[in-house]
Enzyme design. Structure first.
Site, PDB file in Angstrom:
ATOM      1  N   GLY A  12       0.777  -1.236   0.000  1.00  0.00           N
ATOM      2  CA  GLY A  12       0.000   0.000   0.000  1.00  0.00           C
ATOM      3  C   GLY A  12       0.805   1.280   0.000  1.00  0.00           C
ATOM      4  N   ASN A  14       1.759   3.028  -2.567  1.00  0.00           N
ATOM      5  CA  ASN A  14       1.129   3.971  -3.510  1.00  0.00           C
ATOM      6  C   ASN A  14      -0.160   4.538  -2.931  1.00  0.00           C
ATOM      7  OD1 ASN A  14       2.401   4.275  -6.339  1.00  0.00           O
ATOM      8  ND2 ASN A  14       2.710   2.123  -5.830  1.00  0.00           N
ATOM      9  N   LYS A  62     -16.857 -11.451  -6.663  1.00  0.00           N
ATOM     10  CA  LYS A  62     -17.507 -12.032  -7.854  1.00  0.00           C
ATOM     11  C   LYS A  62     -18.894 -11.439  -8.045  1.00  0.00           C
ATOM     12  CE  LYS A  62     -14.609 -14.887  -9.623  1.00  0.00           C
ATOM     13  NZ  LYS A  62     -13.997 -14.178 -10.705  1.00  0.00           N
ATOM     14  N   ASN A 102      -5.178   2.240 -13.469  1.00  0.00           N
ATOM     15  CA  ASN A 102      -4.218   1.336 -12.821  1.00  0.00           C
ATOM     16  C   ASN A 102      -2.804   1.852 -13.066  1.00  0.00           C
ATOM     17  OD1 ASN A 102      -3.239  -1.101 -11.576  1.00  0.00           O
ATOM     18  ND2 ASN A 102      -2.773  -1.899 -13.617  1.00  0.00           N
ATOM     19  N   HIS A 104       1.099   0.331 -13.582  1.00  0.00           N
ATOM     20  CA  HIS A 104       1.845  -0.905 -13.840  1.00  0.00           C
ATOM     21  C   HIS A 104       3.337  -0.566 -13.840  1.00  0.00           C
ATOM     22  CE1 HIS A 104       2.383  -4.987 -15.294  1.00  0.00           C
ATOM     23  NE2 HIS A 104       3.333  -4.505 -16.064  1.00  0.00           N
ATOM     24  N   ASP A 145      -3.896  -5.144 -18.288  1.00  0.00           N
ATOM     25  CA  ASP A 145      -2.874  -4.156 -18.680  1.00  0.00           C
ATOM     26  C   ASP A 145      -3.064  -3.657 -20.113  1.00  0.00           C
ATOM     27  OD1 ASP A 145      -1.661  -4.464 -16.165  1.00  0.00           O
ATOM     28  OD2 ASP A 145      -0.380  -6.081 -16.887  1.00  0.00           O
ATOM     29  N   GLU A 174       6.707   6.025  -9.010  1.00  0.00           N
ATOM     30  CA  GLU A 174       5.251   5.893  -8.855  1.00  0.00           C
ATOM     31  C   GLU A 174       4.712   6.900  -7.842  1.00  0.00           C
ATOM     32  OE1 GLU A 174       4.495   1.228  -9.972  1.00  0.00           O
ATOM     33  OE2 GLU A 174       4.875   1.697  -7.879  1.00  0.00           O
TER      34      GLU A 174
HETATM   35  C1  GRF Z   1       3.446  -1.108  -7.667  1.00  0.00           C
HETATM   36  O1  GRF Z   1       4.741  -1.283  -8.147  1.00  0.00           O
HETATM   37  C2  GRF Z   1       2.449  -1.011  -8.802  1.00  0.00           C
HETATM   38  O2  GRF Z   1       3.005  -0.559  -9.988  1.00  0.00           O
HETATM   39  C3  GRF Z   1       2.006  -2.421  -8.995  1.00  0.00           C
HETATM   40  O3  GRF Z   1       2.022  -3.008  -7.715  1.00  0.00           O
HETATM   41  C4  GRF Z   1       2.945  -2.316  -6.881  1.00  0.00           C
HETATM   42  C5  GRF Z   1       2.211  -1.941  -5.633  1.00  0.00           C
HETATM   43  O4  GRF Z   1       3.058  -1.443  -4.633  1.00  0.00           O
HETATM   44  N1  GRF Z   1       0.732  -2.489  -9.674  1.00  0.00           N
HETATM   45  P1  GRF Z   1       2.448  -0.838  -3.297  1.00  0.00           P
HETATM   46  O5  GRF Z   1       1.532  -1.890  -2.682  1.00  0.00           O
HETATM   47  O6  GRF Z   1       1.701   0.404  -3.662  1.00  0.00           O
HETATM   48  O7  GRF Z   1       3.627  -0.553  -2.417  1.00  0.00           O
END
Ligand code: GRF
Length: 187
Positions: A12, A14, A62, A102, A104, A145, A174
């Site tokens: 978490g 991000n 689901k 999202n 990536h 993706d 990020e």
């Molecule tokens: C990130 O590198 C993101 O690009 C990918 O999963 C990772 C999540 O990292 N989709 P965090 O849980 O936010 O630390």
């Protein structure tokens, strides 16, 4: 004021960066964080900021109805996936057309698709001898993706990189870029 819901399955970092960025914003706020894993690190990070988190079961995912009603109750404008490892169900995609994004950890379309998450991405980038990697922020569709790309930024892959050192460089990118891109989208 726009309302953001974040979906996360892991650490978490991000989600925390985004929640902190919008803490005193007059443009948007993070209303709720949803997760499929009760033990995910994201819960503690987000609760410490005074934002509620909710864990849902496989069946609830689901079925979608509880999740959709939670999103509606919170008047959510944008769904932000941040390390969320479930496929997005069609009813959710239809209810939030072009309003799910999202991040990536590679320069899509390279190193994306099923099975390409976390260290698998960075291992593949290093094994291929890439000199550059980066991040991609994109809209979410039924194709993993595969949605339209909104933003990309790159960073070097160093000769002595491991998946861990590359992941850490990518994470910094990020945290610096995802909140900004979200703000631009919501403006
Ligand atoms: C990130 O590198 C993101 O690009 C990918 O999963 C990772 C999540 O990292 N989709 P965090 O849980 O936010 O630390």
């Amino acid at each position: 004021m726009k309302n953001i819901a974040i979906f996360a399955s892991g650490d978490g970092s991000n989600a925390e960066a985004i929640a902190k960025y919008f803490k005193n914003s007059d443009i948007a706020c993070v209303k709720i964080v949803l997760s499929n894993r009760q033990k995910a690190g994201v819960h503690d990070r987000i609760k410490a900021l005074g934002i509620p988190t909710l864990t849902f079961s496989k069946d609830e995912w689901k079925d979608c109805s509880k999740i959709l009603s939670t999103l509606q109750k919170n008047d959510i404008d944008l769904i932000v996936l941040a390390g969320f490892l479930c496929m997005i169900e069609t009813p959710l995609i239809n209810a939030f057309k072009a309003r799910i994004i999202n991040i990536h950890p590679s320069l899509l379309p390279k190193y994306g698709g099923p099975g390409m998450w976390g260290h698998h991405v960075h291992d593949a980038v290093i094994s291929a001898g890439e000199k550059e990697s980066g991040i991609t922020i994109h809209y979410v569709t039924e194709e993993v993706d595969g949605g339209e790309i909104i933003f990309q930024d790159s960073c070097p892959v160093k000769p002595d990189d491991t998946a861990e050192t590359l992941a850490s460089r990518i994470h910094s990118l990020e945290h610096a870029q995802y909140p900004n891109v979200i703000e631009q989208l919501l403006r």
